[in-house]
Scaffold this motif. Structure first.
Motif, PDB file in Angstrom:
ATOM      1  N   ASN A   1      29.599  41.070  42.778  1.00  0.00           N
ATOM      2  CA  ASN A   1      28.193  41.274  42.423  1.00  0.00           C
ATOM      3  C   ASN A   1      27.594  40.037  41.740  1.00  0.00           C
ATOM      4  OD1 ASN A   1      25.861  42.881  42.425  1.00  0.00           O
ATOM      5  ND2 ASN A   1      26.224  43.576  40.317  1.00  0.00           N
ATOM      6  N   LEU A   2      27.920  38.870  42.270  1.00  0.00           N
ATOM      7  CA  LEU A   2      27.426  37.623  41.680  1.00  0.00           C
ATOM      8  C   LEU A   2      26.575  36.814  42.656  1.00  0.00           C
ATOM      9  CD1 LEU A   2      30.683  36.533  39.820  1.00  0.00           C
ATOM     10  CD2 LEU A   2      28.538  37.284  38.754  1.00  0.00           C
ATOM     11  N   GLN A   3      26.121  37.459  43.734  1.00  0.00           N
ATOM     12  CA  GLN A   3      25.372  36.744  44.762  1.00  0.00           C
ATOM     13  C   GLN A   3      24.045  36.197  44.253  1.00  0.00           C
ATOM     14  OE1 GLN A   3      26.303  39.890  44.804  1.00  0.00           O
ATOM     15  NE2 GLN A   3      24.762  41.278  45.682  1.00  0.00           N
ATOM     16  N   ASN A   4      23.540  36.725  43.146  1.00  0.00           N
ATOM     17  CA  ASN A   4      22.289  36.209  42.580  1.00  0.00           C
ATOM     18  C   ASN A   4      22.516  34.964  41.719  1.00  0.00           C
ATOM     19  OD1 ASN A   4      20.736  38.256  43.759  1.00  0.00           O
ATOM     20  ND2 ASN A   4      21.067  39.631  42.011  1.00  0.00           N
ATOM     21  N   VAL A   5      23.788  34.673  41.423  1.00  0.00           N
ATOM     22  CA  VAL A   5      24.120  33.502  40.599  1.00  0.00           C
ATOM     23  C   VAL A   5      24.817  32.436  41.441  1.00  0.00           C
ATOM     24  CG1 VAL A   5      25.426  32.655  38.603  1.00  0.00           C
ATOM     25  CG2 VAL A   5      24.351  34.926  38.533  1.00  0.00           C
ATOM     26  N   VAL A   6      25.751  32.854  42.271  1.00  0.00           N
ATOM     27  CA  VAL A   6      26.558  31.910  43.052  1.00  0.00           C
ATOM     28  C   VAL A   6      25.980  31.775  44.455  1.00  0.00           C
ATOM     29  CG1 VAL A   6      28.827  31.371  43.985  1.00  0.00           C
ATOM     30  CG2 VAL A   6      28.627  32.507  41.754  1.00  0.00           C
ATOM     31  N   GLU A   7      25.645  30.559  44.803  1.00  0.00           N
ATOM     32  CA  GLU A   7      25.156  30.264  46.146  1.00  0.00           C
ATOM     33  C   GLU A   7      26.219  29.451  46.880  1.00  0.00           C
ATOM     34  OE1 GLU A   7      21.594  27.749  48.411  1.00  0.00           O
ATOM     35  OE2 GLU A   7      21.389  28.259  46.275  1.00  0.00           O
TER      36      GLU A   7
END
Length: 364
Positions: free
Chosen positions: A106-112
């Motif tokens: 659930n880190l797709q908004n931080v990790v690109e």
């Protein structure tokens, strides 16, 4: 923990011609089984985990670039340590697995996750931290540090930090039974070659004896036991990741002294390894410095192991005997991701030298 592209030897991150960029290098890292080998290395994993989470001040609210993200684990840890944005660059299709792992946490908004070579990627901003697991066998095999240097020169803020921040290469005299084993392999291979030459002449009238066949090498990968180290170890290269250039690592040249510390010992060769440190920078030091070492160990071995350079025949030495060693490691002209090594050594009464096709895919 993955791969990036390579920078040109001799340039500060300049792109290399496509015919120099070897597909098999990137293909290797595109498979999960290879990533699993690295992820199973507890020494490696613990060092990076502790470096990040013991130094959250370098990550909290900061922008991070992970060069060669592989499975994405360093990018994920950076985000979990409080980074506001993480750019995870990966040159292979492993990027797809990294995206899935990022989403699962659930880190797709931080990790690109960005698929592409570091030299070709354009980021929307400069970053506070560059993190990468770029080290190859004996530190510099694979030349991935070129890509880290390119990333640093183009995308690190003037106040930014490098993870790791420093690296060192070591060498020590060793004893090992591998010498006899390798000699036996070499003799067997040469026997096969000579039989081939004879049979080709007998059955087909073809004279192949003028062809040179190199059937062996004096360098190989190994996991040494500390008891196999028979003398002092010397640092042969120190790297400051914040200031090093590609020119600094294209050729590693060193002259150093080693001393035998065992009462009686048989010198069978030299063992090489490396360590890296996470220190931050002098103006912004790490709260807790972390070391990752690949030195010979009973309980804390790594997938890097050590690089062993064998001598034949072995030489009997005694405690207090000194060795003067000259070392030169340079990139192979045929494939700049591989290295060639020349070692010369002298004692008080004998001198010798060996030229090694070292750190070669045929060897490790």
């Amino acid at each position: 923990m993955g791969t990036s592209a390579n920078a040109a030897p001799g340039g500060r991150g300049a792109p290399v011609p496509k015919d120099v960029d070897f597909a098999n290098y990137f293909c290797t890292y595109a498979f999960l089984y290879h990533q699993k080998d690295m992820l199973s290395d507890r020494v490696r994993m613990d060092a990076y985990f502790n470096a990040i989470f013991e130094n959250k001040k370098h990550y909290a609210g900061k922008t991070v670039l992970d060069v060669g993200t592989g499975s994405g684990i360093l990018a994920i840890w950076s985000a979990q340590a409080g980074a506001k944005k993480v750019y995870a660059v990966e040159a292979t299709k492993m990027s797809e697995h990294a995206r899935a792992l990022v989403k699962a946490n659930n880190l797709q908004n931080v990790v690109e996750v960005i698929e592409g070579s570091m030299e070709d990627v354009t980021l929307p901003e400069k970053v506070d931290v560059i993190i990468s697991e770029w080290m190859g066998y004996f530190l510099l095999r694979e030349s991935m540090f070129d890509s880290v240097i390119h990333a640093r020169d183009h995308w690190l803020k003037p106040t930014g930090v490098m993870y790791p921040s420093h690296a060192r290469m070591w060498m020590a005299p060793i004893r090992t039974g591998i010498v006899d084993h390798k000699l036996g392999e070499y003799e067997s291979t040469m026997d096969d070659w000579n039989n081939f030459v004879d049979e080709t002449k007998t059955y087909y009238g073809l004279h192949a004896g003028h062809l040179e066949y190199k059937g062996g090498s004096t360098s190989l990968w190994n996991n040494l036991h500390p008891h196999q180290v028979i003398g002092t170890a010397a640092i042969i290269k120190e790297i400051d990741c914040l200031t090093a250039t590609v020119a600094d690592i294209e050729k590693v040249r060193s002259n150093f002294s080693l001393s035998i510390t065992m009462e009686t010992a048989k010198l069978c060769g030299f063992g090489g390894w490396f360590d890296v440190h996470f220190r931050g920078r002098s103006e912004d030091p790490a709260k807790q410095e972390i070391e990752l070492t690949t030195a010979p160990s009973v309980d804390y071995g790594t997938h890097w192991g050590q690089q062993v350079f064998l001598l034949h025949p072995p030489m009997n030495l005694s405690e207090g005997d000194d060795l003067k060693v000259s070392f030169l490691m340079s990139r192979s002209k045929a494939n700049h991701r591989l290295m060639e090594v020349e070692l010369g050594w002298t004692t008080g009464y004998m001198a010798d030298s060996i030229a090694l096709d070292a750190l070669n895919d045929d060897i490790i």
